[in-house]
Design a protein around this motif. Structure first.
Motif, PDB file in Angstrom:
ATOM      1  N   PHE B 225       0.910  -1.124  -0.127  1.00 49.01           N
ATOM      2  CA  PHE B 225      -0.056  -0.047   0.056  1.00 49.01           C
ATOM      3  C   PHE B 225       0.842   1.251   0.028  1.00 49.01           C
ATOM      4  O   PHE B 225       2.201   1.054   0.040  1.00 49.01           O
ATOM      5  N   GLU B 226       0.217   2.420  -0.413  1.00 47.52           N
ATOM      6  CA  GLU B 226       1.168   3.836  -0.381  1.00 47.52           C
ATOM      7  C   GLU B 226       0.013   4.656   0.355  1.00 47.52           C
ATOM      8  O   GLU B 226      -0.895   4.701   0.427  1.00 47.52           O
ATOM      9  N   TYR B 227       1.050   5.869   0.682  1.00 48.22           N
ATOM     10  CA  TYR B 227       0.437   6.848   0.831  1.00 48.22           C
ATOM     11  C   TYR B 227       0.592   7.958  -0.111  1.00 48.22           C
ATOM     12  O   TYR B 227       1.844   8.107  -0.615  1.00 48.22           O
ATOM     13  N   THR B 228      -0.350   9.103  -0.392  1.00 40.94           N
ATOM     14  CA  THR B 228       0.115  10.348  -1.154  1.00 40.94           C
ATOM     15  C   THR B 228       0.154  11.464  -0.154  1.00 40.94           C
ATOM     16  O   THR B 228      -0.833  11.761   0.341  1.00 40.94           O
ATOM     17  N   GLU B 229       1.464  11.984  -0.311  1.00 37.01           N
ATOM     18  CA  GLU B 229       1.531  13.054   0.461  1.00 37.01           C
ATOM     19  C   GLU B 229       1.287  14.365  -0.472  1.00 37.01           C
ATOM     20  O   GLU B 229       2.058  14.351  -1.493  1.00 37.01           O
ATOM     21  N   SER B 230       0.336  15.362  -0.161  1.00 34.76           N
ATOM     22  CA  SER B 230      -0.053  16.507  -1.116  1.00 34.76           C
ATOM     23  C   SER B 230       0.057  17.619  -0.423  1.00 34.76           C
ATOM     24  O   SER B 230      -0.221  17.940   0.640  1.00 34.76           O
ATOM     25  N   LEU B 231       0.962  18.636  -0.865  1.00 34.68           N
ATOM     26  CA  LEU B 231       1.349  19.950  -0.167  1.00 34.68           C
ATOM     27  C   LEU B 231       0.469  20.986  -1.331  1.00 34.68           C
ATOM     28  O   LEU B 231       1.275  21.205  -2.197  1.00 34.68           O
ATOM     29  N   ARG B 232      -0.458  21.640  -0.838  1.00 36.07           N
ATOM     30  CA  ARG B 232      -1.183  22.562  -1.648  1.00 36.07           C
ATOM     31  C   ARG B 232      -1.226  23.804  -1.259  1.00 36.07           C
ATOM     32  O   ARG B 232      -1.434  24.090  -0.034  1.00 36.07           O
ATOM     33  N   ASN B 233      -1.079  24.410  -2.203  1.00 39.64           N
ATOM     34  CA  ASN B 233      -1.023  26.001  -1.910  1.00 39.64           C
ATOM     35  C   ASN B 233      -2.568  26.499  -1.990  1.00 39.64           C
ATOM     36  O   ASN B 233      -3.100  26.334  -2.976  1.00 39.64           O
ATOM     37  N   THR B 234      -3.142  26.982  -0.867  1.00 42.97           N
ATOM     38  CA  THR B 234      -4.619  27.222  -0.944  1.00 42.97           C
ATOM     39  C   THR B 234      -4.963  28.466  -1.420  1.00 42.97           C
ATOM     40  O   THR B 234      -5.983  28.877  -2.024  1.00 42.97           O
ATOM     41  N   LEU B 235      -3.821  29.183  -2.261  1.00 40.64           N
ATOM     42  CA  LEU B 235      -4.326  30.483  -3.210  1.00 40.64           C
ATOM     43  C   LEU B 235      -4.271  29.992  -4.378  1.00 40.64           C
ATOM     44  O   LEU B 235      -5.371  30.509  -5.018  1.00 40.64           O
ATOM     45  N   ASN B 236      -3.271  29.255  -5.000  1.00 40.99           N
ATOM     46  CA  ASN B 236      -3.576  28.989  -6.394  1.00 40.99           C
ATOM     47  C   ASN B 236      -3.563  27.477  -6.801  1.00 40.99           C
ATOM     48  O   ASN B 236      -3.812  27.006  -7.777  1.00 40.99           O
ATOM     49  N   ASN B 237      -3.855  26.707  -5.543  1.00 41.56           N
ATOM     50  CA  ASN B 237      -3.903  25.321  -5.792  1.00 41.56           C
ATOM     51  C   ASN B 237      -2.785  24.552  -6.634  1.00 41.56           C
ATOM     52  O   ASN B 237      -2.987  23.341  -6.744  1.00 41.56           O
ATOM     53  N   ARG B 238      -1.664  25.259  -6.370  1.00 48.24           N
ATOM     54  CA  ARG B 238      -0.640  24.376  -7.001  1.00 48.24           C
ATOM     55  C   ARG B 238      -0.115  23.274  -5.872  1.00 48.24           C
ATOM     56  O   ARG B 238      -0.108  23.634  -4.592  1.00 48.24           O
ATOM     57  N   THR B 239       0.034  22.280  -6.340  1.00 48.93           N
ATOM     58  CA  THR B 239       0.067  21.138  -5.623  1.00 48.93           C
ATOM     59  C   THR B 239       1.541  20.178  -5.672  1.00 48.93           C
ATOM     60  O   THR B 239       1.612  19.821  -7.018  1.00 48.93           O
ATOM     61  N   GLN B 240       2.091  20.002  -4.771  1.00 45.84           N
ATOM     62  CA  GLN B 240       3.203  18.854  -4.943  1.00 45.84           C
ATOM     63  C   GLN B 240       2.783  17.651  -4.240  1.00 45.84           C
ATOM     64  O   GLN B 240       2.302  17.713  -3.165  1.00 45.84           O
ATOM     65  N   THR B 241       3.233  16.454  -4.751  1.00 46.90           N
ATOM     66  CA  THR B 241       2.861  15.174  -4.374  1.00 46.90           C
ATOM     67  C   THR B 241       3.993  14.414  -4.366  1.00 46.90           C
ATOM     68  O   THR B 241       4.976  14.547  -5.071  1.00 46.90           O
ATOM     69  N   ARG B 242       3.864  13.601  -3.168  1.00 45.02           N
ATOM     70  CA  ARG B 242       5.012  12.254  -2.884  1.00 45.02           C
ATOM     71  C   ARG B 242       4.390  11.288  -2.506  1.00 45.02           C
ATOM     72  O   ARG B 242       3.418  11.180  -2.053  1.00 45.02           O
ATOM     73  N   ILE B 243       4.806  10.233  -3.193  1.00 42.30           N
ATOM     74  CA  ILE B 243       4.224   8.849  -3.042  1.00 42.30           C
ATOM     75  C   ILE B 243       4.999   8.202  -1.887  1.00 42.30           C
ATOM     76  O   ILE B 243       6.416   8.079  -1.938  1.00 42.30           O
ATOM     77  N   ILE B 244       4.520   7.660  -0.652  1.00 36.79           N
ATOM     78  CA  ILE B 244       5.275   7.189   0.283  1.00 36.79           C
ATOM     79  C   ILE B 244       4.973   5.454   0.356  1.00 36.79           C
ATOM     80  O   ILE B 244       3.790   5.366   0.648  1.00 36.79           O
ATOM     81  N   LEU B 245       5.968   4.511  -0.249  1.00 35.29           N
ATOM     82  CA  LEU B 245       5.629   3.217  -0.453  1.00 35.29           C
ATOM     83  C   LEU B 245       5.852   2.216   1.021  1.00 35.29           C
ATOM     84  O   LEU B 245       6.597   2.787   1.497  1.00 35.29           O
ATOM     85  N   TYR B 246       4.790   1.544   0.872  1.00 36.51           N
ATOM     86  CA  TYR B 246       4.869   0.499   2.036  1.00 36.51           C
ATOM     87  C   TYR B 246       4.643  -0.798   1.241  1.00 36.51           C
ATOM     88  O   TYR B 246       3.833  -1.543   1.605  1.00 36.51           O
ATOM     89  N   ASP B 247       5.661  -1.201   0.229  1.00 40.61           N
ATOM     90  CA  ASP B 247       5.680  -2.274  -0.201  1.00 40.61           C
ATOM     91  C   ASP B 247       6.582  -3.118   0.439  1.00 40.61           C
ATOM     92  O   ASP B 247       7.911  -3.114  -0.222  1.00 40.61           O
ATOM     93  N   LYS B 248       6.696  -3.903   1.276  1.00 36.12           N
ATOM     94  CA  LYS B 248       7.715  -4.668   1.971  1.00 36.12           C
ATOM     95  C   LYS B 248       7.288  -6.119   2.363  1.00 36.12           C
ATOM     96  O   LYS B 248       6.013  -6.504   2.649  1.00 36.12           O
ATOM     97  N   GLY B 249       8.248  -6.964   2.784  1.00 34.35           N
ATOM     98  CA  GLY B 249       7.921  -8.117   3.052  1.00 34.35           C
ATOM     99  C   GLY B 249       8.410  -8.002   4.674  1.00 34.35           C
ATOM    100  O   GLY B 249       9.371  -7.575   5.120  1.00 34.35           O
ATOM    101  N   VAL B 250       7.176  -8.430   5.652  1.00 35.82           N
ATOM    102  CA  VAL B 250       7.520  -8.105   7.079  1.00 35.82           C
ATOM    103  C   VAL B 250       7.748  -9.372   7.614  1.00 35.82           C
ATOM    104  O   VAL B 250       6.695 -10.178   7.558  1.00 35.82           O
ATOM    105  N   SER B 251       8.694  -9.492   8.477  1.00 33.32           N
ATOM    106  CA  SER B 251       9.008 -10.755   9.243  1.00 33.32           C
ATOM    107  C   SER B 251       9.318 -10.503  10.401  1.00 33.32           C
ATOM    108  O   SER B 251       9.697  -9.357  10.979  1.00 33.32           O
TER     109      SER B 251
END
Lengths: 208, 263
Positions: B225-251
């Motif tokens: 699974f993954e998370y999307t981190e979005s940083l949006r400027n509320t004035l002009n709605n410009r948005t930067q996104t980053r994907i945080i991945l959790y695709d791991k084998g957990v032992s």
């Protein structure tokens, strides 16, 4: 048997009222409100939340104008209806209206802000610079700034409660002036009943 | 995955070598009972970790290090040597108790120099002990019993479910009118997490129908699974996104102790 029928017929109105009787609702107070006066204050938004500027020098990137509108009221009271048989304490129906209601006689149709000194290239003194002011409403689901020119489309700035009939609207300058740090602004509020409120800020120093 | 195969192989070797040494004794003191109840508790020790040091770690109802107790656990032996097991474990971690504060603190740590931070999450506020990591396993058990000793290698499979919540923060820039909206939204969530878990239980009889036991279990599952981190400027709605991945084998190595009660 006949006696039972007579008793039933006698008690029928009582039964009907028992089912339909209202609670002892508070008397409904209808407030007819109207915009009576307004004032403006320069605000400094450099902290966590905007506050009225304590001096004439305000950071230009954090400048705004707080519009404060005072509504006043004429009160008329509607008397509650009385029940014939049933005391309201035994009522089964309790659909009371709000005890306080209001109507506002006039709407704010438009807010205009003018720069009284040269603001930027192409925007000399006495230019309408409303487009550079934005309103942010924290309860707005979209969580975004709305240009002041669109803000009044479909909604009115509201007062906090009927006990506090003061409307406050923080209009933030999102494009700082480039023509000089000394600035002065005029705010015009146009109401739907034709009245126009007008006020000017003192001369301010919008510092970098 | 290699480690999973190695652990499974080791357990099977232990199982068969123990079976090889086993000499049937006609005058056994103890019967081979059909039902076991197994209350137990222990610790989950991560061999590989799901959580890194991301802000979103505080939005996942999971902790790599946790304590567990077996809410329901028992065996049914349909044969003298073979049976099945059902185990439901609930994990406990104090990490949940202050994860909202930690979420705010981590955002302040990242953005606090330039911004005033106001953060909120969808995390459940009503957890008292932080028990929200569950694991449900079923599988086949081999039983080797000699005098007072009992050895049960087993192969279990099941699910390790946990939840992924969303969070957000408003970042008011210091000294300006700028306001940013930071959001963390989970995507591609698989809440079950299919788990395989070879395990072994060693027990020593202390009373006629009661044994003290030690459990060791190696569990493995894949998360994707993954998370999307979005940083949006509320004035002009410009948005930067980053994907945080959790695709791991957990032992995880689970070690615990408890009782086996025969019925």
């Amino acid at each position: 048997m006949r006696l039972q029928k007579v008793l039933f017929l006698l008690l029928l109105p009582l039964l009907a009222q028992f089912l339909a009787a209202c609670c002892d609702c508070l008397s409904t107070t209808v407030k007819n409100l109207t915009h009576c006066s307004f004032s403006i204050s320069p605000i400094d938004n450099s902290g966590a939340a905007p506050v009225v500027a304590q001096s004439t020098a305000v950071p230009r990137e954090a400048f705004g104008i707080r519009l404060t509108i005072l509504l006043k009221e004429n009160i008329c009271e509607a008397a509650p209806a009385k029940n014939l048989f049933i005391n309201s304490a035994y009522a089964a129906s309790c659909n009371c209206d709000d005890d306080m209601q209001h109507t506002i006689k006039s709407d704010i149709e438009e807010i205009r802000i003018y720069a009284l000194k040269d603001f930027a290239t192409g925007k000399p003194a006495n230019t309408d610079i409303t487009e550079h002011f934005y309103v942010y409403m924290p309860d707005d689901l979209k969580n975004e700034f709305t240009p002041l020119t669109f803000f009044l489309e479909g909604k009115q700035p509201m007062f906090p409660s009927l006990n506090n009939l003061t409307v406050e609207l923080d209009m933030l300058l999102m494009t700082p002036p480039t023509a000089g740090s000394e600035q002065q602004f005029k705010v015009e509020v146009l109401l739907s009943d034709g009245r126009v409120f007008e006020s000017e800020t003192s001369v301010l120093e919008l510092v970098p | 995955m290699k480690s999973l195969i190695v652990v499974t192989a080791l357990l099977l070797i232990v199982s068969f070598s123990a079976q090889g040494q086993y000499v049937p004794e006609p005058e056994m003191n103890f019967k081979f009972r059909k039902w076991y109840i197994k209350p137990a508790a222990g610790v989950n020790i991560p061999l590989t970790k799901l959580l890194g040091n991301e802000i979103t770690d505080n939005l996942i109802s999971y902790d790599d290090n946790s304590f567990y107790w077996q809410v329901i656990s028992g065996n049914y032996f349909f044969d003298r040597k073979w049976g099945v097991e059902l185990t439901c474990q609930t994990g406990i971690s104090d990490r949940f108790l202050n994860r909202d504060k930690r979420f705010t603190r981590q955002i302040e740590g990242k953005y606090g120099n330039r911004f005033f931070v106001e953060a909120t999450t969808e995390n459940d506020d009503f957890l008292v002990f932080g028990d929200n990591i569950d694991r449900i396993l079923i599988g086949i058990v081999h039983r080797v019993q000699k005098r007072k000793l009992l050895l049960m290698p087993k192969f279990l499979f099941g699910i390790t479910p946990f939840y992924t919540n969303s969070g957000e923060a408003f970042l008011k820039e210091k000294g300006t009118n700028q306001l940013l909206h930071l959001t963390y939204e989970p995507k591609k969530v698989s809440e079950e997490n299919f788990t395989v878990a070879p395990a072994v239980t060693i027990a020593y009889r202390v009373y006629k129908k009661t044994m003290l036991n030690l459990d060791a279990m190696y569990s493995f599952y894949l998360t994707d699974f993954e998370y999307t981190e979005s940083l949006r400027n509320t004035l002009n709605n410009r948005t930067q996104t980053r994907i945080i991945l959790y695709d791991k084998g957990v032992s995880t190595l689970t070690v615990g102790a408890g009782l086996i009660i025969e019925i």
